[in-house]
Design a protein around this motif. Structure first.
Motif, PDB file in Angstrom:
ATOM      1  N   GLY A 105       0.812  -1.214   0.000  1.00 16.85           N
ATOM      2  CA  GLY A 105       0.000   0.000   0.000  1.00 16.85           C
ATOM      3  C   GLY A 105       0.844   1.262   0.000  1.00 16.85           C
ATOM      4  N   GLU A 106       1.868   1.285   0.829  1.00 15.91           N
ATOM      5  CA  GLU A 106       2.726   2.483   0.897  1.00 15.91           C
ATOM      6  C   GLU A 106       3.527   2.655  -0.376  1.00 15.91           C
ATOM      7  OE1 GLU A 106       3.887   5.973   2.489  1.00 15.91           O
ATOM      8  OE2 GLU A 106       2.476   4.599   3.449  1.00 15.91           O
ATOM      9  N   LEU A 107       4.013   1.562  -0.966  1.00 18.02           N
ATOM     10  CA  LEU A 107       4.738   1.669  -2.232  1.00 18.02           C
ATOM     11  C   LEU A 107       3.825   2.184  -3.336  1.00 18.02           C
ATOM     12  CD1 LEU A 107       6.978  -1.526  -2.259  1.00 18.02           C
ATOM     13  CD2 LEU A 107       7.740   0.852  -2.102  1.00 18.02           C
ATOM     14  N   GLU A 108       2.577   1.725  -3.365  1.00 13.09           N
ATOM     15  CA  GLU A 108       1.622   2.211  -4.362  1.00 13.09           C
ATOM     16  C   GLU A 108       1.374   3.707  -4.195  1.00 13.09           C
ATOM     17  OE1 GLU A 108      -1.813  -0.300  -3.951  1.00 13.09           O
ATOM     18  OE2 GLU A 108      -0.848  -1.953  -5.026  1.00 13.09           O
ATOM     19  N   ARG A 109       1.226   4.162  -2.955  1.00 10.04           N
ATOM     20  CA  ARG A 109       1.024   5.600  -2.714  1.00 10.04           C
ATOM     21  C   ARG A 109       2.249   6.398  -3.155  1.00 10.04           C
ATOM     22  NH1 ARG A 109      -1.946   3.540   1.399  1.00 10.04           N
ATOM     23  NH2 ARG A 109      -0.232   3.254   2.847  1.00 10.04           N
ATOM     24  N   THR A 110       3.424   5.892  -2.828  1.00  9.70           N
ATOM     25  CA  THR A 110       4.655   6.598  -3.192  1.00  9.70           C
ATOM     26  C   THR A 110       4.816   6.658  -4.705  1.00  9.70           C
ATOM     27  OG1 THR A 110       5.738   5.915  -1.155  1.00  9.70           O
ATOM     28  CG2 THR A 110       7.174   6.585  -2.945  1.00  9.70           C
ATOM     29  N   LEU A 111       4.583   5.555  -5.379  1.00 12.82           N
ATOM     30  CA  LEU A 111       4.751   5.521  -6.828  1.00 12.82           C
ATOM     31  C   LEU A 111       3.687   6.334  -7.557  1.00 12.82           C
ATOM     32  CD1 LEU A 111       5.763   1.791  -7.281  1.00 12.82           C
ATOM     33  CD2 LEU A 111       7.244   3.798  -7.424  1.00 12.82           C
ATOM     34  N   ALA A 112       2.540   6.545  -6.926  1.00 12.37           N
ATOM     35  CA  ALA A 112       1.492   7.358  -7.542  1.00 12.37           C
ATOM     36  C   ALA A 112       1.796   8.851  -7.441  1.00 12.37           C
ATOM     37  CB  ALA A 112       0.145   7.053  -6.878  1.00 12.37           C
ATOM     38  N   ASP A 113       2.710   9.239  -6.582  1.00  8.74           N
ATOM     39  CA  ASP A 113       3.067  10.648  -6.372  1.00  8.74           C
ATOM     40  C   ASP A 113       4.122  11.074  -7.398  1.00  8.74           C
ATOM     41  OD1 ASP A 113       3.983  13.119  -5.519  1.00  8.74           O
ATOM     42  OD2 ASP A 113       4.276  12.513  -3.441  1.00  8.74           O
ATOM     43  N   ARG A 114       3.739  11.905  -8.346  1.00  6.81           N
ATOM     44  CA  ARG A 114       4.665  12.342  -9.404  1.00  6.81           C
ATOM     45  C   ARG A 114       5.902  13.025  -8.856  1.00  6.81           C
ATOM     46  NH1 ARG A 114       1.435  15.870 -13.494  1.00  6.81           N
ATOM     47  NH2 ARG A 114       3.232  17.122 -12.934  1.00  6.81           N
ATOM     48  N   HIS A 115       5.744  13.824  -7.832  1.00 10.57           N
ATOM     49  CA  HIS A 115       6.878  14.554  -7.259  1.00 10.57           C
ATOM     50  C   HIS A 115       7.871  13.593  -6.592  1.00 10.57           C
ATOM     51  CE1 HIS A 115       5.005  18.307  -8.255  1.00 10.57           C
ATOM     52  NE2 HIS A 115       3.902  17.933  -7.630  1.00 10.57           N
ATOM     53  N   ALA A 116       7.357  12.594  -5.925  1.00 15.15           N
ATOM     54  CA  ALA A 116       8.234  11.598  -5.295  1.00 15.15           C
ATOM     55  C   ALA A 116       8.980  10.802  -6.365  1.00 15.15           C
ATOM     56  CB  ALA A 116       7.423  10.657  -4.402  1.00 15.15           C
ATOM     57  N   ARG A 117       8.263  10.410  -7.420  1.00 16.14           N
ATOM     58  CA  ARG A 117       8.902   9.657  -8.507  1.00 16.14           C
ATOM     59  C   ARG A 117       9.987  10.473  -9.186  1.00 16.14           C
ATOM     60  NH1 ARG A 117       3.729   8.431 -10.633  1.00 16.14           N
ATOM     61  NH2 ARG A 117       4.282   9.773 -12.361  1.00 16.14           N
ATOM     62  N   ALA A 118       9.755  11.766  -9.352  1.00 22.08           N
ATOM     63  CA  ALA A 118      10.730  12.628 -10.036  1.00 22.08           C
ATOM     64  C   ALA A 118      12.040  12.701  -9.266  1.00 22.08           C
ATOM     65  CB  ALA A 118      10.146  14.023 -10.219  1.00 22.08           C
ATOM     66  N   ALA A 119      11.993  12.540  -7.953  1.00 21.34           N
ATOM     67  CA  ALA A 119      13.203  12.622  -7.131  1.00 21.34           C
ATOM     68  C   ALA A 119      14.014  11.327  -7.164  1.00 21.34           C
ATOM     69  CB  ALA A 119      12.837  12.963  -5.688  1.00 21.34           C
ATOM     70  N   TRP A 120      13.404  10.243  -7.635  1.00 24.82           N
ATOM     71  CA  TRP A 120      14.120   8.970  -7.658  1.00 24.82           C
ATOM     72  C   TRP A 120      15.169   8.989  -8.749  1.00 24.82           C
ATOM     73  CZ3 TRP A 120      10.839   4.002  -6.750  1.00 24.82           C
ATOM     74  CH2 TRP A 120      10.215   4.088  -5.508  1.00 24.82           C
ATOM     75  N   LYS A 121      16.291   8.404  -8.452  1.00 30.95           N
ATOM     76  CA  LYS A 121      17.386   8.300  -9.408  1.00 30.95           C
ATOM     77  C   LYS A 121      17.354   6.898 -10.015  1.00 30.95           C
ATOM     78  CE  LYS A 121      22.341   8.819  -9.794  1.00 30.95           C
ATOM     79  NZ  LYS A 121      23.586   9.034  -9.084  1.00 30.95           N
ATOM     80  N   SER A 122      17.511   6.814 -11.326  1.00 28.68           N
ATOM     81  CA  SER A 122      17.476   5.530 -12.006  1.00 28.68           C
ATOM     82  C   SER A 122      18.764   4.759 -11.728  1.00 28.68           C
ATOM     83  CB  SER A 122      17.308   5.744 -13.507  1.00 28.68           C
ATOM     84  OG  SER A 122      17.324   4.504 -14.169  1.00 28.68           O
ATOM     85  N   HIS A 123      18.630   3.609 -11.130  1.00 25.79           N
ATOM     86  CA  HIS A 123      19.784   2.770 -10.838  1.00 25.79           C
ATOM     87  C   HIS A 123      19.321   1.418 -10.297  1.00 25.79           C
ATOM     88  CE1 HIS A 123      18.720   5.004  -7.239  1.00 25.79           C
ATOM     89  NE2 HIS A 123      19.173   4.006  -6.541  1.00 25.79           N
ATOM     90  N   ARG A 124      20.246   0.512 -10.235  1.00 24.22           N
ATOM     91  CA  ARG A 124      19.971  -0.806  -9.655  1.00 24.22           C
ATOM     92  C   ARG A 124      20.658  -0.881  -8.310  1.00 24.22           C
ATOM     93  NH1 ARG A 124      19.113  -5.456 -13.531  1.00 24.22           N
ATOM     94  NH2 ARG A 124      18.359  -4.406 -15.376  1.00 24.22           N
ATOM     95  N   ARG A 125      19.987  -1.454  -7.376  1.00 23.32           N
ATOM     96  CA  ARG A 125      20.577  -1.653  -6.052  1.00 23.32           C
ATOM     97  C   ARG A 125      20.289  -3.074  -5.613  1.00 23.32           C
ATOM     98  NH1 ARG A 125      20.634   3.601  -2.389  1.00 23.32           N
ATOM     99  NH2 ARG A 125      21.070   5.061  -4.054  1.00 23.32           N
ATOM    100  N   PRO A 126      21.316  -3.894  -5.530  1.00 20.04           N
ATOM    101  CA  PRO A 126      21.067  -5.280  -5.127  1.00 20.04           C
ATOM    102  C   PRO A 126      20.659  -5.413  -3.662  1.00 20.04           C
ATOM    103  CG  PRO A 126      23.408  -4.894  -5.444  1.00 20.04           C
ATOM    104  CD  PRO A 126      22.698  -3.647  -5.873  1.00 20.04           C
ATOM    105  N   VAL A 127      21.093  -4.477  -2.818  1.00 22.06           N
ATOM    106  CA  VAL A 127      20.767  -4.525  -1.395  1.00 22.06           C
ATOM    107  C   VAL A 127      20.499  -3.112  -0.921  1.00 22.06           C
ATOM    108  CG1 VAL A 127      21.659  -5.063   0.907  1.00 22.06           C
ATOM    109  CG2 VAL A 127      22.232  -6.543  -1.009  1.00 22.06           C
TER     110      VAL A 127
END
Length: 84
Positions: free
Chosen positions: A30-52
């Protein structure tokens, strides 16, 4: 429109009964869905892979409510770790 792919391969929960385990996953989802639905929060994410991800200290209260709250804390910590 942006595309985000978040893959969680495994959530290992030792010491949780099945009801608490399901509540934790509900809170996480539920919290991940809310976060991903927020355009401003998504814009702050940096594209990358993190194994841990190291999420820091989280609190767990007893019962279903505590498990659900822990799932939400995990999701917020994941979101914070994705920011540069």
């Amino acid at each position: 429109m942006s595309r985000i792919r978040l893959v969680i391969d495994r959530v290992a929960l030792q010491g949780f009964d099945p009801g608490e385990r399901n509540a934790l996953i509900e809170g996480l989802r539920g919290e991940l869905e809310r976060t991903l639905a927020d355009r401003h929060a998504r814009a702050a994410w940096k594209s990358h892979r993190r194994p841990v991800l190291r999420l820091g200290t989280l609190t767990l209260d007893q019962g279903l409510r505590g498990s659900r709250a822990l799932g939400s804390q995990i999701a917020r910590a994941v979101s914070r770790s994705m920011k540069p």
